[in-house]
Design a protein around this motif. Structure first.
Motif, PDB file in Angstrom:
ATOM      1  N   GLU A   1       0.826  -1.207   0.000  1.00 18.34           N
ATOM      2  CA  GLU A   1       0.000   0.000   0.000  1.00 18.34           C
ATOM      3  C   GLU A   1       0.866   1.266   0.000  1.00 18.34           C
ATOM      4  OE1 GLU A   1       0.777  -1.291   4.134  1.00 18.34           O
ATOM      5  OE2 GLU A   1      -0.110  -2.339   2.423  1.00 18.34           O
ATOM      6  N   ARG A   2       2.110   1.155   0.450  1.00 17.15           N
ATOM      7  CA  ARG A   2       3.005   2.316   0.425  1.00 17.15           C
ATOM      8  C   ARG A   2       3.268   2.767  -1.009  1.00 17.15           C
ATOM      9  NH1 ARG A   2       5.316   6.272  -0.265  1.00 17.15           N
ATOM     10  NH2 ARG A   2       7.053   7.194   0.901  1.00 17.15           N
ATOM     11  N   LEU A   3       3.239   1.838  -1.951  1.00 15.80           N
ATOM     12  CA  LEU A   3       3.451   2.209  -3.353  1.00 15.80           C
ATOM     13  C   LEU A   3       2.310   3.083  -3.870  1.00 15.80           C
ATOM     14  CD1 LEU A   3       4.845  -1.107  -4.875  1.00 15.80           C
ATOM     15  CD2 LEU A   3       6.082   0.801  -3.819  1.00 15.80           C
ATOM     16  N   GLU A   4       1.120   2.900  -3.307  1.00 16.07           N
ATOM     17  CA  GLU A   4      -0.032   3.725  -3.707  1.00 16.07           C
ATOM     18  C   GLU A   4       0.154   5.176  -3.272  1.00 16.07           C
ATOM     19  OE1 GLU A   4      -3.329   1.733  -1.912  1.00 16.07           O
ATOM     20  OE2 GLU A   4      -2.954  -0.121  -3.037  1.00 16.07           O
ATOM     21  N   GLN A   5       1.004   5.404  -2.277  1.00 18.24           N
ATOM     22  CA  GLN A   5       1.248   6.742  -1.761  1.00 18.24           C
ATOM     23  C   GLN A   5       2.472   7.401  -2.401  1.00 18.24           C
ATOM     24  OE1 GLN A   5       1.792   5.852   2.355  1.00 18.24           O
ATOM     25  NE2 GLN A   5      -0.246   4.971   2.571  1.00 18.24           N
ATOM     26  N   ALA A   6       3.151   6.705  -3.290  1.00 14.08           N
ATOM     27  CA  ALA A   6       4.365   7.241  -3.917  1.00 14.08           C
ATOM     28  C   ALA A   6       4.036   8.502  -4.703  1.00 14.08           C
ATOM     29  CB  ALA A   6       4.994   6.194  -4.827  1.00 14.08           C
ATOM     30  N   ARG A   7       4.894   9.498  -4.555  1.00 16.85           N
ATOM     31  CA  ARG A   7       4.665  10.797  -5.185  1.00 16.85           C
ATOM     32  C   ARG A   7       5.938  11.331  -5.824  1.00 16.85           C
ATOM     33  NH1 ARG A   7       0.310   9.249  -4.983  1.00 16.85           N
ATOM     34  NH2 ARG A   7      -1.360   9.880  -3.619  1.00 16.85           N
ATOM     35  N   ARG A   8       5.793  12.479  -6.472  1.00 15.52           N
ATOM     36  CA  ARG A   8       6.923  13.187  -7.065  1.00 15.52           C
ATOM     37  C   ARG A   8       7.975  13.437  -5.981  1.00 15.52           C
ATOM     38  NH1 ARG A   8       6.990  15.052 -11.635  1.00 15.52           N
ATOM     39  NH2 ARG A   8       4.746  15.300 -11.874  1.00 15.52           N
ATOM     40  N   GLY A   9       9.228  13.245  -6.335  1.00 10.42           N
ATOM     41  CA  GLY A   9      10.315  13.420  -5.383  1.00 10.42           C
ATOM     42  C   GLY A   9      10.718  12.118  -4.707  1.00 10.42           C
ATOM     43  N   GLU A  10       9.902  11.081  -4.892  1.00 14.21           N
ATOM     44  CA  GLU A  10      10.239   9.773  -4.349  1.00 14.21           C
ATOM     45  C   GLU A  10      10.709   8.878  -5.485  1.00 14.21           C
ATOM     46  OE1 GLU A  10       7.560   9.329  -0.395  1.00 14.21           O
ATOM     47  OE2 GLU A  10       6.620   8.637  -2.254  1.00 14.21           O
ATOM     48  N   THR A  11      11.447   7.845  -5.120  1.00 16.48           N
ATOM     49  CA  THR A  11      11.984   6.914  -6.106  1.00 16.48           C
ATOM     50  C   THR A  11      11.554   5.509  -5.740  1.00 16.48           C
ATOM     51  OG1 THR A  11      13.915   8.319  -6.463  1.00 16.48           O
ATOM     52  CG2 THR A  11      14.103   6.023  -7.170  1.00 16.48           C
ATOM     53  N   LEU A  12      11.051   4.793  -6.715  1.00 16.27           N
ATOM     54  CA  LEU A  12      10.709   3.385  -6.543  1.00 16.27           C
ATOM     55  C   LEU A  12      11.803   2.584  -7.232  1.00 16.27           C
ATOM     56  CD1 LEU A  12       8.926   1.048  -5.744  1.00 16.27           C
ATOM     57  CD2 LEU A  12       7.480   1.518  -7.729  1.00 16.27           C
ATOM     58  N   PHE A  13      12.571   1.860  -6.428  1.00 16.23           N
ATOM     59  CA  PHE A  13      13.677   1.043  -6.920  1.00 16.23           C
ATOM     60  C   PHE A  13      13.205  -0.405  -6.923  1.00 16.23           C
ATOM     61  CE2 PHE A  13      18.252  -0.545  -5.869  1.00 16.23           C
ATOM     62  CZ  PHE A  13      18.506  -0.802  -7.215  1.00 16.23           C
ATOM     63  N   VAL A  14      12.964  -0.931  -8.116  1.00 23.75           N
ATOM     64  CA  VAL A  14      12.490  -2.307  -8.273  1.00 23.75           C
ATOM     65  C   VAL A  14      13.699  -3.197  -8.526  1.00 23.75           C
ATOM     66  CG1 VAL A  14      10.938  -3.849  -9.519  1.00 23.75           C
ATOM     67  CG2 VAL A  14      10.338  -1.427  -9.268  1.00 23.75           C
ATOM     68  N   VAL A  15      13.883  -4.179  -7.649  1.00 24.78           N
ATOM     69  CA  VAL A  15      15.005  -5.102  -7.746  1.00 24.78           C
ATOM     70  C   VAL A  15      14.417  -6.484  -7.974  1.00 24.78           C
ATOM     71  CG1 VAL A  15      17.067  -5.996  -6.598  1.00 24.78           C
ATOM     72  CG2 VAL A  15      16.323  -3.644  -6.163  1.00 24.78           C
ATOM     73  N   ALA A  16      14.515  -6.970  -9.205  1.00 24.29           N
ATOM     74  CA  ALA A  16      13.838  -8.216  -9.556  1.00 24.29           C
ATOM     75  C   ALA A  16      14.651  -8.983 -10.585  1.00 24.29           C
ATOM     76  CB  ALA A  16      12.440  -7.919 -10.105  1.00 24.29           C
ATOM     77  N   GLU A  17      15.296 -10.042 -10.139  1.00 28.01           N
ATOM     78  CA  GLU A  17      16.079 -10.855 -11.068  1.00 28.01           C
ATOM     79  C   GLU A  17      15.164 -11.628 -12.013  1.00 28.01           C
ATOM     80  OE1 GLU A  17      19.962 -13.792 -11.027  1.00 28.01           O
ATOM     81  OE2 GLU A  17      18.898 -13.427  -9.158  1.00 28.01           O
ATOM     82  N   ASP A  18      14.005 -12.059 -11.514  1.00 24.62           N
ATOM     83  CA  ASP A  18      13.013 -12.746 -12.341  1.00 24.62           C
ATOM     84  C   ASP A  18      12.007 -11.729 -12.862  1.00 24.62           C
ATOM     85  OD1 ASP A  18      14.179 -15.254 -11.769  1.00 24.62           O
ATOM     86  OD2 ASP A  18      13.092 -15.336  -9.867  1.00 24.62           O
ATOM     87  N   ARG A  19      11.205 -12.132 -13.796  1.00 25.10           N
ATOM     88  CA  ARG A  19      10.182 -11.230 -14.353  1.00 25.10           C
ATOM     89  C   ARG A  19       9.237 -10.721 -13.272  1.00 25.10           C
ATOM     90  NH1 ARG A  19       9.596 -10.418 -19.797  1.00 25.10           N
ATOM     91  NH2 ARG A  19      10.858 -11.811 -21.039  1.00 25.10           N
ATOM     92  N   ALA A  20       8.908  -9.461 -13.361  1.00 27.16           N
ATOM     93  CA  ALA A  20       7.976  -8.856 -12.413  1.00 27.16           C
ATOM     94  C   ALA A  20       6.563  -9.363 -12.705  1.00 27.16           C
ATOM     95  CB  ALA A  20       8.021  -7.338 -12.529  1.00 27.16           C
ATOM     96  N   PRO A  21       5.830  -9.781 -11.662  1.00 26.76           N
ATOM     97  CA  PRO A  21       4.457 -10.223 -11.885  1.00 26.76           C
ATOM     98  C   PRO A  21       3.551  -9.039 -12.221  1.00 26.76           C
ATOM     99  CG  PRO A  21       4.945 -10.200  -9.547  1.00 26.76           C
ATOM    100  CD  PRO A  21       6.226  -9.871 -10.270  1.00 26.76           C
ATOM    101  N   VAL A  22       2.435  -9.328 -12.846  1.00 22.44           N
ATOM    102  CA  VAL A  22       1.497  -8.279 -13.265  1.00 22.44           C
ATOM    103  C   VAL A  22       1.102  -7.353 -12.113  1.00 22.44           C
ATOM    104  CG1 VAL A  22      -0.822  -7.867 -14.199  1.00 22.44           C
ATOM    105  CG2 VAL A  22       0.680  -9.562 -15.277  1.00 22.44           C
TER     106      VAL A  22
END
Length: 194
Positions: free
Chosen positions: A92-113
């Motif tokens: 749910e924290r991803l739903e609050q992500a805003r400008r000025g924040e960075t989402l760093f996705v670390v995924a060796e396998d394919r990201a699920p839908v």
């Protein structure tokens, strides 16, 4: 994940100096520094892989470099309710992500839908998306910057995480002019323009 100390990271950098990997991991590390505030660097993996290790390294780099904006928030798929506050941050924290924040996705396998959908939503609300992945074109198409580390390459996924986190904490050393200006200011006092 293997333990890698500063000497091992240095050796890895030397081994990769003639390749594009060193420059690319530095670019990704610098991109992580664009986060504006502590806790605004959201690190998320997949349901089967939580990026604890790179999160811990980013926390160390934030502390050592004095770059508070690198202080990461580990976002977990199923955090236990009895976990400490910093380990209880859910999707749910991803739903609050805003400008000025960075989402760093670390995924060796394919990201699920479901992850791709949340990444897309975070991008639409203005968050910067950075991906370190094993070659996921869908995830990379959503990212502002991405680095794919193929499983059969010279650089391992673990090694890439260490290089990126170390690069994020690298503080540029001032050049000769900047050092001389600071020295002159200490000797003569601050310059005042009237």
């Amino acid at each position: 994940m293997a333990i890698m100390d500063a000497a091992s990271v240095s050796l890895l950098r030397e081994m990769l100096a003639a390749t594009e990997w060193l420059d690319r991991t530095r670019e990704l590390g610098r991109a992580l520094r664009a986060t504006r505030s502590p806790g605004g660097l959201l690190v998320v993996g997949t349901p089967s892989y939580e990026p604890w290790h790179v999160t811990a390294h980013l926390a160390d780099e934030a502390r050592w470099s004095g770059l508070a904006q690198l202080t990461p928030t580990l976002v977990r798929w199923s955090p236990p309710e009895d976990a400490p506050d910093h380990l209880r941050v859910g999707l749910e924290r991803l739903e609050q992500a805003r400008r000025g924040e960075t989402l760093f996705v670390v995924a060796e396998d394919r990201a699920p839908v479901p992850l791709l959908e949340r990444v897309d939503d975070a991008r639409r609300t203005g968050a910067t998306i950075i991906a370190l992945d094993g070659g996921d074109p869908e995830l990379e198409s959503l990212a502002h910057d991405a680095l794919a580390v193929p499983a059969d390459g010279v650089l391992t996924f673990d090694g890439a995480q260490h290089l990126v986190s170390a690069a994020a904490g690298e503080v540029r050393k001032p050049g000769l002019r900047e050092r001389l200006a600071r020295l002159a200011e200490r000797i003569t006092g601050p310059r005042i323009d009237w």
